[in-house]
Design an enzyme around this catalytic site. Structure first.
Site, PDB file in Angstrom:
ATOM      1  N   ARG A 104       0.854  -1.177   0.000  1.00 20.57           N
ATOM      2  CA  ARG A 104       0.000   0.000   0.000  1.00 20.57           C
ATOM      3  C   ARG A 104       0.896   1.236   0.000  1.00 20.57           C
ATOM      4  NH1 ARG A 104      -4.417   1.347   4.584  1.00 20.57           N
ATOM      5  NH2 ARG A 104      -2.546   1.710   5.804  1.00 20.57           N
ATOM      6  N   THR A 108      -0.710   7.647  -0.814  1.00 21.15           N
ATOM      7  CA  THR A 108      -2.030   7.608  -1.468  1.00 21.15           C
ATOM      8  C   THR A 108      -2.931   6.518  -0.882  1.00 21.15           C
ATOM      9  OG1 THR A 108      -1.322   5.986  -3.105  1.00 21.15           O
ATOM     10  CG2 THR A 108      -0.943   8.305  -3.637  1.00 21.15           C
ATOM     11  N   ASP A 200       1.035  -2.336  12.154  1.00 22.20           N
ATOM     12  CA  ASP A 200       1.408  -2.822  10.824  1.00 22.20           C
ATOM     13  C   ASP A 200       1.721  -4.308  10.901  1.00 22.20           C
ATOM     14  OD1 ASP A 200       3.101  -3.573   8.547  1.00 22.20           O
ATOM     15  OD2 ASP A 200       2.961  -1.458   8.029  1.00 22.20           O
ATOM     16  N   ASP A 203       5.129  -5.543   9.349  1.00 23.30           N
ATOM     17  CA  ASP A 203       6.291  -5.175  10.168  1.00 23.30           C
ATOM     18  C   ASP A 203       6.349  -6.011  11.450  1.00 23.30           C
ATOM     19  OD1 ASP A 203       7.187  -3.341   8.360  1.00 23.30           O
ATOM     20  OD2 ASP A 203       6.357  -1.594   9.397  1.00 23.30           O
TER      21      ASP A 203
HETATM   22  O1  PRP Z   1      -6.983  -2.456   2.968  1.00 25.69           O
HETATM   23  P1  PRP Z   1      -5.771  -1.676   2.606  1.00 25.69           P
HETATM   24  O2  PRP Z   1      -5.966  -0.194   2.876  1.00 25.69           O
HETATM   25  O3  PRP Z   1      -5.317  -1.928   1.198  1.00 25.69           O
HETATM   26  O4  PRP Z   1      -4.609  -2.094   3.594  1.00 25.69           O
HETATM   27  C1  PRP Z   1      -4.342  -3.402   3.935  1.00 25.69           C
HETATM   28  C2  PRP Z   1      -3.020  -3.851   3.373  1.00 25.69           C
HETATM   29  O5  PRP Z   1      -1.951  -3.186   4.069  1.00 25.69           O
HETATM   30  C3  PRP Z   1      -1.050  -4.144   4.596  1.00 25.69           C
HETATM   31  O6  PRP Z   1      -0.041  -4.440   3.706  1.00 25.69           O
HETATM   32  P2  PRP Z   1       1.196  -3.428   3.443  1.00 25.69           P
HETATM   33  O7  PRP Z   1       0.852  -2.468   2.357  1.00 25.69           O
HETATM   34  O8  PRP Z   1       1.621  -2.838   4.742  1.00 25.69           O
HETATM   35  O9  PRP Z   1       2.283  -4.387   2.855  1.00 25.69           O
HETATM   36  P3  PRP Z   1       3.201  -5.438   3.664  1.00 25.69           P
HETATM   37  O10 PRP Z   1       2.309  -6.595   4.005  1.00 25.69           O
HETATM   38  O11 PRP Z   1       4.248  -5.783   2.683  1.00 25.69           O
HETATM   39  O12 PRP Z   1       3.732  -4.749   4.883  1.00 25.69           O
HETATM   40  C4  PRP Z   1      -1.935  -5.342   4.833  1.00 25.69           C
HETATM   41  O13 PRP Z   1      -1.234  -6.537   5.008  1.00 25.69           O
HETATM   42  C5  PRP Z   1      -2.839  -5.324   3.646  1.00 25.69           C
HETATM   43  O14 PRP Z   1      -2.290  -5.975   2.516  1.00 25.69           O
HETATM   44  O1  URA Z   2      -3.881  -1.018  10.417  1.00 25.10           O
HETATM   45  C1  URA Z   2      -3.341  -1.433   9.377  1.00 25.10           C
HETATM   46  C2  URA Z   2      -3.718  -0.999   8.096  1.00 25.10           C
HETATM   47  C3  URA Z   2      -3.095  -1.516   7.007  1.00 25.10           C
HETATM   48  N1  URA Z   2      -2.100  -2.418   7.166  1.00 25.10           N
HETATM   49  C4  URA Z   2      -1.719  -2.859   8.385  1.00 25.10           C
HETATM   50  O2  URA Z   2      -0.806  -3.703   8.498  1.00 25.10           O
HETATM   51  N2  URA Z   2      -2.336  -2.362   9.462  1.00 25.10           N
HETATM   52 MG    MG Z   3       2.831  -3.480   6.079  1.00 27.37          MG
END
Ligand code: PRP
Ligand code: URA
Ligand code: MG
Length: 209
Positions: A104, A108, A200, A203
């Site tokens: 994400r 944005t 997160d 993370d």
């Molecule tokens: O519903 P949304 O607003 O799209 O957000 C949710 C997304 O955000 C997080 O991923 P992230 O972008 O942090 O990627 P990562 O798993 O690589 O940390 C999570 O694991 C989802 O995939």
């Molecule tokens: O709260 C949140 C939102 C998006 N992605 C995450 O990992 N946590």
């Molecule tokens: Mg993430």
């Protein structure tokens, strides 16, 4: 419109409360995400078809129920969805595993797809799309679209924590996709994080910042 199922089972609620705690470290977080994924899969697999088979027990020959050989695929949205795969495979070891890489954009909040690799026969499999977090819903919506584009027709989404805004968005974009989640939380904050959420997930699973 397909169902949204919030799993209120005490074990699910207990383990989810544990991982919300910011003091829980990577090792325990990982183990609990796996356990939660397994418990949610129990719910998500409730309608798998059965067939009657004959089995000989030490006492008698009997007709009993067995899974009707339905083909399944587990598809995590990277990275965080990876943390749910092993737990699911413990219950469904014959499932094939696909991967959708997506992050994400922090400004944005729009999802950016960077990798898709799915089993060739994805069109013949029921797909469990898994990601611990459903925030705006953008990643899940695009993940489902990526599956449909490659022929998948039976898709279920499994998440741990969902924001009401994201659930509504996914239902509007993909009304045919049921969603199984451990919690419908309160809201999204201005940074697009789920409140109260768990932070997160990627993370916390992988020890990055
Ligand atoms: O519903 P949304 O607003 O799209 O957000 C949710 C997304 O955000 C997080 O991923 P992230 O972008 O942090 O990627 P990562 O798993 O690589 O940390 C999570 O694991 C989802 O995939
Ligand atoms: O709260 C949140 C939102 C998006 N992605 C995450 O990992 N946590
Ligand atoms: Mg993430």
């Amino acid at each position: 419109m397909a169902d949204i199922i919030e799993v209120k089972h005490p074990l699910v609620q207990h383990k989810l409360t544990m991982i919300r705690n910011k003091a829980v470290g990577t090792k325990d977080f990982r183990a609990l995400v796996d356990e939660l994924a397994m418990l949610l899969t129990y719910e998500a697999s409730r309608d798998l078809p059965l067939e009657t088979v004959e089995v000989e027990t030490p006492v008698a020959v009997t007709k009993q129920q067995s899974l009707a050989g339905k083909k399944l695929a587990v598809v995590p949205i990277l990275r965080a969805g990876l943390g749910m795969v092993d737990g699911i495979l413990q219950l469904i070891p014959a499932a094939k595993v696909g991967h959708i890489g997506m992050y994400r954009d922090e400004e944005t909040l729009q999802p950016v797809e960077y990798f898709v690799k799915l089993p060739d026969d994805i069109d013949q499999r029921e797909v469990l799309l898994v990601d611990p977090m459903l925030a705006t819903g953008g990643s899940a919506i695009d993940g489902i679209s990526a599956l449909k584009k490659r022929g998948a027709t039976q898709i279920k989404l499994i998440t741990l924590v969902s924001a009401p805004e994201g659930l509504k968005a996914v239902q509007e974009a993909h009304p045919d996709v049921p969603i199984v989640t451990a919690s419908i939380d309160e809201k999204l904050n201005n940074d697009g994080y789920i409140v109260p959420g768990l932070g997160d997930a990627g993370d916390r699973l992988f020890g990055t910042h």
